[in-house]
Write a protein that holds these residues in place. Structure first.
Motif, PDB file in Angstrom:
ATOM      1  N   THR A  38       8.343  -2.963 -41.494  1.00 38.89           N
ATOM      2  CA  THR A  38       8.413  -1.485 -42.005  1.00 38.89           C
ATOM      3  C   THR A  38       7.682  -1.693 -43.358  1.00 38.89           C
ATOM      4  O   THR A  38       8.449  -2.451 -44.055  1.00 38.89           O
ATOM      5  CB  THR A  38       9.559  -0.939 -41.608  1.00 38.89           C
ATOM      6  OG1 THR A  38      10.404  -1.035 -40.341  1.00 38.89           O
ATOM      7  CG2 THR A  38       9.362   0.667 -42.213  1.00 38.89           C
ATOM      8  N   TYR A  86      16.001   2.897 -35.353  1.00 44.01           N
ATOM      9  CA  TYR A  86      15.341   2.813 -36.514  1.00 44.01           C
ATOM     10  C   TYR A  86      14.544   3.847 -36.741  1.00 44.01           C
ATOM     11  O   TYR A  86      14.374   4.218 -38.012  1.00 44.01           O
ATOM     12  CB  TYR A  86      14.598   1.345 -36.517  1.00 44.01           C
ATOM     13  CG  TYR A  86      14.283   0.597 -37.823  1.00 44.01           C
ATOM     14  CD1 TYR A  86      14.831  -0.477 -38.340  1.00 44.01           C
ATOM     15  CD2 TYR A  86      13.174   1.166 -38.590  1.00 44.01           C
ATOM     16  CE1 TYR A  86      14.634  -0.995 -39.407  1.00 44.01           C
ATOM     17  CE2 TYR A  86      12.860   0.497 -39.728  1.00 44.01           C
ATOM     18  CZ  TYR A  86      13.673  -0.635 -40.309  1.00 44.01           C
ATOM     19  OH  TYR A  86      13.304  -1.123 -41.394  1.00 44.01           O
ATOM     20  N   GLU A  87      13.620   4.350 -35.924  1.00 45.07           N
ATOM     21  CA  GLU A  87      12.698   5.132 -36.050  1.00 45.07           C
ATOM     22  C   GLU A  87      13.215   6.746 -36.188  1.00 45.07           C
ATOM     23  O   GLU A  87      12.736   7.578 -36.724  1.00 45.07           O
ATOM     24  CB  GLU A  87      11.649   4.999 -35.029  1.00 45.07           C
ATOM     25  CG  GLU A  87      10.795   3.806 -34.829  1.00 45.07           C
ATOM     26  CD  GLU A  87      10.195   3.300 -33.603  1.00 45.07           C
ATOM     27  OE1 GLU A  87      10.017   4.367 -33.035  1.00 45.07           O
ATOM     28  OE2 GLU A  87       9.674   2.278 -33.458  1.00 45.07           O
ATOM     29  N   ASN A 130      15.224   0.030 -31.966  1.00 47.47           N
ATOM     30  CA  ASN A 130      13.978   0.872 -31.983  1.00 47.47           C
ATOM     31  C   ASN A 130      14.268   2.131 -32.238  1.00 47.47           C
ATOM     32  O   ASN A 130      13.840   2.824 -33.094  1.00 47.47           O
ATOM     33  CB  ASN A 130      12.767   0.468 -31.111  1.00 47.47           C
ATOM     34  CG  ASN A 130      12.367  -1.017 -31.225  1.00 47.47           C
ATOM     35  OD1 ASN A 130      12.126  -1.513 -32.261  1.00 47.47           O
ATOM     36  ND2 ASN A 130      11.986  -1.536 -30.152  1.00 47.47           N
ATOM     37  N   SER A 163      12.706  -6.736 -40.017  1.00 47.35           N
ATOM     38  CA  SER A 163      14.044  -6.805 -39.331  1.00 47.35           C
ATOM     39  C   SER A 163      13.932  -6.892 -37.800  1.00 47.35           C
ATOM     40  O   SER A 163      12.675  -7.250 -37.334  1.00 47.35           O
ATOM     41  CB  SER A 163      14.623  -5.432 -39.393  1.00 47.35           C
ATOM     42  OG  SER A 163      13.648  -4.398 -38.821  1.00 47.35           O
ATOM     43  N   MET A 191      20.994  -3.728 -35.108  1.00 44.56           N
ATOM     44  CA  MET A 191      20.191  -4.535 -36.088  1.00 44.56           C
ATOM     45  C   MET A 191      20.722  -5.958 -36.327  1.00 44.56           C
ATOM     46  O   MET A 191      22.067  -5.943 -36.377  1.00 44.56           O
ATOM     47  CB  MET A 191      19.792  -3.898 -37.368  1.00 44.56           C
ATOM     48  CG  MET A 191      18.903  -4.492 -38.243  1.00 44.56           C
ATOM     49  SD  MET A 191      18.161  -3.540 -39.548  1.00 44.56           S
ATOM     50  CE  MET A 191      19.449  -3.120 -40.355  1.00 44.56           C
ATOM     51  N   ARG A 246       5.425   1.429 -39.508  1.00 46.62           N
ATOM     52  CA  ARG A 246       6.543   0.339 -38.722  1.00 46.62           C
ATOM     53  C   ARG A 246       5.374  -0.369 -37.547  1.00 46.62           C
ATOM     54  O   ARG A 246       4.777   0.017 -36.857  1.00 46.62           O
ATOM     55  CB  ARG A 246       7.577   0.986 -37.590  1.00 46.62           C
ATOM     56  CG  ARG A 246       8.630   0.044 -37.451  1.00 46.62           C
ATOM     57  CD  ARG A 246       9.943   0.582 -37.288  1.00 46.62           C
ATOM     58  NE  ARG A 246      10.954  -0.458 -36.904  1.00 46.62           N
ATOM     59  CZ  ARG A 246      11.453  -0.721 -35.609  1.00 46.62           C
ATOM     60  NH1 ARG A 246      10.990   0.348 -34.777  1.00 46.62           N
ATOM     61  NH2 ARG A 246      12.192  -1.688 -35.439  1.00 46.62           N
ATOM     62  N   HIS A 258      17.001   5.556 -39.235  1.00 49.17           N
ATOM     63  CA  HIS A 258      16.894   4.880 -40.343  1.00 49.17           C
ATOM     64  C   HIS A 258      15.714   5.155 -41.299  1.00 49.17           C
ATOM     65  O   HIS A 258      15.711   5.258 -42.362  1.00 49.17           O
ATOM     66  CB  HIS A 258      16.946   3.441 -40.257  1.00 49.17           C
ATOM     67  CG  HIS A 258      17.173   2.737 -41.218  1.00 49.17           C
ATOM     68  ND1 HIS A 258      18.284   2.414 -42.436  1.00 49.17           N
ATOM     69  CD2 HIS A 258      16.392   1.478 -41.984  1.00 49.17           C
ATOM     70  CE1 HIS A 258      18.033   1.841 -43.186  1.00 49.17           C
ATOM     71  NE2 HIS A 258      17.011   1.339 -43.002  1.00 49.17           N
TER      72      HIS A 258
END
Length: 104
Positions: free
Chosen positions: A56, A25-26, A22, A10, A87, A44, A29
């Motif tokens: 990831t 995502y961390e 970031n 991604s 994203m 990741r 997600h």
């Protein structure tokens, strides 16, 4: 019990939104994916060369790796995931489902 991975490549939607991407995502997600049946861990990786994607690796332990991975697609399509426009979706993230073939 089968073992496998879901490998996801991604990218942030823009370089200006990389930090936001970031953090989402961390903090959002990855925990949402790990809450799905069969997903046991995630790692990741950030690119070391400009322009390459983040990667990831979600580890899966399930009776059927593909059924577990389909849970990610179903959650995304149903709106169960809190997605972020930080994203890039065009092109969409690249995803591959792989089943463990050998272990030493």
């Amino acid at each position: 019990m089968a073992k496998g991975i879901l490998l996801v490549e991604s990218r942030p939607s823009s370089s200006e939104r990389e930090t936001e991407f970031n953090e989402w995502y961390e903090s959002v997600h990855m925990p949402e994916v790990l809450a799905l049946d069969g997903f046991v861990s995630a790692r990741r990786f950030r690119p070391v060369r400009a322009g390459e994607p983040y990667v990831t690796v979600y580890e899966i332990d399930a009776d059927d790796v593909t059924v577990a991975a389909k849970g990610v697609f179903a959650a995304a399509q149903s709106g169960a995931f809190r997605m972020s426009d930080s994203m890039q979706f065009d092109p969409p993230p690249a995803m591959r489902i792989l089943e463990l073939a050998a272990e030493q």
